[in-house]
Design an enzyme around this catalytic site. Sequence first.
Site, mmCIF file in Angstrom:
data_model
loop_
_atom_site.group_PDB
_atom_site.id
_atom_site.type_symbol
_atom_site.label_atom_id
_atom_site.label_comp_id
_atom_site.label_asym_id
_atom_site.label_seq_id
_atom_site.Cartn_x
_atom_site.Cartn_y
_atom_site.Cartn_z
ATOM 1 N N HIS A 79 44.963 17.129 48.986
ATOM 2 C CA HIS A 79 44.666 17.121 50.419
ATOM 3 C C HIS A 79 44.393 15.861 50.872
ATOM 4 O O HIS A 79 44.474 15.793 52.308
ATOM 5 C CB HIS A 79 43.197 17.811 50.400
ATOM 6 C CG HIS A 79 43.583 19.284 49.891
ATOM 7 N ND1 HIS A 79 44.388 20.183 50.295
ATOM 8 C CD2 HIS A 79 42.908 20.139 49.217
ATOM 9 C CE1 HIS A 79 44.237 21.609 50.040
ATOM 10 N NE2 HIS A 79 43.221 21.393 48.955
ATOM 11 N N ASP A 95 49.086 24.470 43.133
ATOM 12 C CA ASP A 95 47.779 24.720 43.436
ATOM 13 C C ASP A 95 47.692 25.871 44.319
ATOM 14 O O ASP A 95 48.775 26.003 45.199
ATOM 15 C CB ASP A 95 47.032 23.308 44.035
ATOM 16 C CG ASP A 95 45.621 23.519 44.079
ATOM 17 O OD1 ASP A 95 44.921 23.148 43.529
ATOM 18 O OD2 ASP A 95 45.103 24.236 45.287
ATOM 19 N N HIS A 122 46.123 26.161 46.797
ATOM 20 C CA HIS A 122 45.847 25.540 48.344
ATOM 21 C C HIS A 122 47.149 24.719 48.558
ATOM 22 O O HIS A 122 47.578 23.907 47.669
ATOM 23 C CB HIS A 122 44.568 24.929 48.531
ATOM 24 C CG HIS A 122 43.382 25.539 48.106
ATOM 25 N ND1 HIS A 122 42.968 25.484 47.053
ATOM 26 C CD2 HIS A 122 42.642 26.437 48.959
ATOM 27 C CE1 HIS A 122 41.832 26.438 46.774
ATOM 28 N NE2 HIS A 122 41.506 26.636 47.940
ATOM 29 N N ASP A 181 43.778 27.352 40.532
ATOM 30 C CA ASP A 181 42.977 28.279 40.957
ATOM 31 C C ASP A 181 43.657 29.526 41.677
ATOM 32 O O ASP A 181 43.033 30.173 42.543
ATOM 33 C CB ASP A 181 42.243 27.384 42.354
ATOM 34 C CG ASP A 181 43.374 26.364 42.930
ATOM 35 O OD1 ASP A 181 44.333 26.280 42.725
ATOM 36 O OD2 ASP A 181 42.809 25.634 43.829
HETATM 37 C C1 OKP Z 1 40.965 22.014 46.922
HETATM 38 B B1 OKP Z 1 41.961 22.040 45.991
HETATM 39 C C2 OKP Z 1 35.424 28.323 50.422
HETATM 40 C C3 OKP Z 1 35.560 26.529 51.005
HETATM 41 C C4 OKP Z 1 36.790 25.906 50.189
HETATM 42 C C5 OKP Z 1 37.884 23.983 50.583
HETATM 43 C C6 OKP Z 1 38.808 24.291 49.236
HETATM 44 C C7 OKP Z 1 39.401 22.838 48.949
HETATM 45 C C8 OKP Z 1 40.238 23.212 47.687
HETATM 46 N N1 OKP Z 1 34.329 28.760 51.114
HETATM 47 N N2 OKP Z 1 36.916 24.536 50.691
HETATM 48 O O1 OKP Z 1 43.230 22.456 46.432
HETATM 49 O O2 OKP Z 1 41.739 23.259 44.936
HETATM 50 ZN ZN ZN Z 2 43.220 24.399 45.368
#
Ligand code: OKP
Ligand code: ZN
Length: 342
Positions: free
Chosen positions: A160, A196, A198, A285
């Site tokens: 990110h 990932d 995200h 994840d």
């Molecule tokens: C980082 B990586 C949930 C809040 C989540 C941001 C997630 C960041 C993920 N209530 N906040 O890509 O695993």
């Molecule tokens: Zn993630």
Amino acid sequence: MKTVFSETQLAHAPAQEISDGELKPAVEIPARAEMVLKTLKDRQVGDIVAPEEFPLRSIQRVHSPDYVAFLENFWPMWTAAGRSGEAFPFVWPVRSLRVDTKINHIDGLLGRYSMDAGTPLGAHTYEAARASADTALTAAQLLLNGEQSAFALCRPPGHHAGFDFLGGYCFFNNAGVAAQHLRDNGLNRIAILDVDYHHGNGTQALFYDRPDILFLSIHADPKDEYPYYLGYADETGEHAGTGFTRNWPLPLGTDWDSYAPALEEACRWLLVYKPEAMVVSLGLDCFEGDPISGFKFKSEDYIRLGERLAKVGVPTMFVLEGGYAVDALGTNCVNVLEGFSG
Ligand code: OKP
Ligand code: ZN
């Protein structure tokens, strides 16, 4: 397969994060790396080596010098302002506000160099983030030295983080720094595959106008999931990079069977692009037990993921990104690495 890891990465140990309108226990914690390490040892995946220390300029190939300096100086400035606990940004220069002025106040700087309030900074965040980037750089160097694969056990994660901002638990873009290092040392075409849960907004943005680093990402549809503002299917690159970014946003609830077609398409792009090396942003994840995510992977599915990536047939480095079901994280991670190694 060799693993690269440094204990220095454990020094970033946030207690809490801002999430769902509350301060909650942090999920991007040292225990994640410790669990992966334990499983690597139990299952005898290969040697675990310490990272080399690379010059700051390797990081500055993808991050602005002022951003790097901000991170380096952050904790002294924070404490000089009379604060002692973990820091969270809370005000940002969004549309109509300026980013070209010189800010003195630490809260102004925090907002200038971040994208969210969910990324805690502490006394040792910089040294851990730097060690994490060194871990990725060292894995890249292993490929350059002729290894067919390597695992960068990076933490904090990176995908990110952008040219001049942190966010999503990320500070330096480990995969991006590694890909640029491969480019700077004689390889001409690098592919980054981000699996990932995200979208890797930072990585995509770093290379959006470049044809020499292909960015492919499969992730939860950003209309429903963090990071919300990037990762849509119509983002395909710009200028010379047009056609060299591809996104597969998938619905919440996606399981292996509904994920596999997107992975096949991504692998087809890899086949056409013929990268000289591949960097896999390995978030774990998508797992059904992940506490912050909405996909339905089972632990066995990660073996298949590794097997499929091996078939691409190019030198590959894995860079750990997310994955917050700590108890299963070692199993899921090593499943990918063993699936890949056959
Ligand atoms: C980082 B990586 C949930 C809040 C989540 C941001 C997630 C960041 C993920 N209530 N906040 O890509 O695993
Ligand atoms: Zn993630």
